[in-house]
Design a protein around this motif. Structure first.
Motif, mmCIF file in Angstrom:
data_model
loop_
_atom_site.group_PDB
_atom_site.id
_atom_site.type_symbol
_atom_site.label_atom_id
_atom_site.label_comp_id
_atom_site.label_asym_id
_atom_site.label_seq_id
_atom_site.Cartn_x
_atom_site.Cartn_y
_atom_site.Cartn_z
ATOM 1 N N ALA A 131 4.210 5.693 -5.431
ATOM 2 C CA ALA A 131 4.249 5.665 -6.904
ATOM 3 C C ALA A 131 3.238 6.611 -7.528
ATOM 4 N N THR A 132 2.139 6.896 -6.839
ATOM 5 C CA THR A 132 1.108 7.783 -7.405
ATOM 6 C C THR A 132 1.391 9.241 -7.115
ATOM 7 N N HIS A 133 2.365 9.539 -6.277
ATOM 8 C CA HIS A 133 2.682 10.943 -5.961
ATOM 9 C C HIS A 133 3.939 11.395 -6.605
ATOM 10 N N LYS B 121 0.839 -1.207 0.000
ATOM 11 C CA LYS B 121 0.000 0.000 0.000
ATOM 12 C C LYS B 121 0.877 1.261 0.000
ATOM 13 N N ARG C 111 3.968 1.527 -1.109
ATOM 14 C CA ARG C 111 4.632 1.641 -2.419
ATOM 15 C C ARG C 111 3.687 2.218 -3.468
ATOM 16 N N ARG C 112 2.448 1.799 -3.438
ATOM 17 C CA ARG C 112 1.468 2.334 -4.389
ATOM 18 C C ARG C 112 1.232 3.810 -4.147
ATOM 19 N N LEU C 113 1.169 4.200 -2.879
ATOM 20 C CA LEU C 113 0.952 5.616 -2.533
ATOM 21 C C LEU C 113 2.127 6.473 -3.012
#
Length: 123
Positions: A121-123, A115, A117-119
């Motif tokens: 990657a989206t910023h 979670k 890493r995804r956060l």
């Protein structure tokens, strides 16, 4: 040769058990490995709770034992190698609870890292 193959099967079996118990932590580094680990966990639980469902590694070891003129493992792999030798029978319930807690911790950690890493990657 059958003796060596039986011994090698025992080593692979112990490695599989360690992977079932601790493999969830590999998903902290390699998230996609969780899918392989879930398969191993489901299979490991199934062969221990579904009557008559054989473990392929125990079956393989029994095959190599038969080629040596030996009988099958008395009681199966866990009974022969683990219960009372590595884990006293009286501690099996506590060991089972601890194993489930380790599994939950490893999966929760893998999820939280995924979670994060995804956060990132989206910023």
């Amino acid at each position: 040769m059958a003796g060596f193959l039986a011994a090698a099967t025992v080593v692979v079996h112990f490695a599989a058990l360690l992977y079932i118990g601790l493999g969830g932590f590999l998903a902290w580094r390699w998230p996609k490995s969780i899918f392989v680990h879930v398969f191993f966990v489901v299979w490991g639980v199934a062969v221990n709770v579904v009557p008559g469902l054989p473990c392929p590694l125990t079956t393989l070891e029994d095959h190599f034992r038969a080629r040596q003129g030996l009988g099958p493992l008395p009681g199966g792999f866990n009974e022969y190698y683990i219960y009372d030798d590595l884990i006293p029978r009286g501690l099996l319930p506590a060991f089972t609870v601890a194993a489930v807690l380790v599994l939950i911790f490893s999966y929760a950690g893998a999820y939280l890292l995924w979670k994060r890493r995804r956060l990132v990657a989206t910023h």
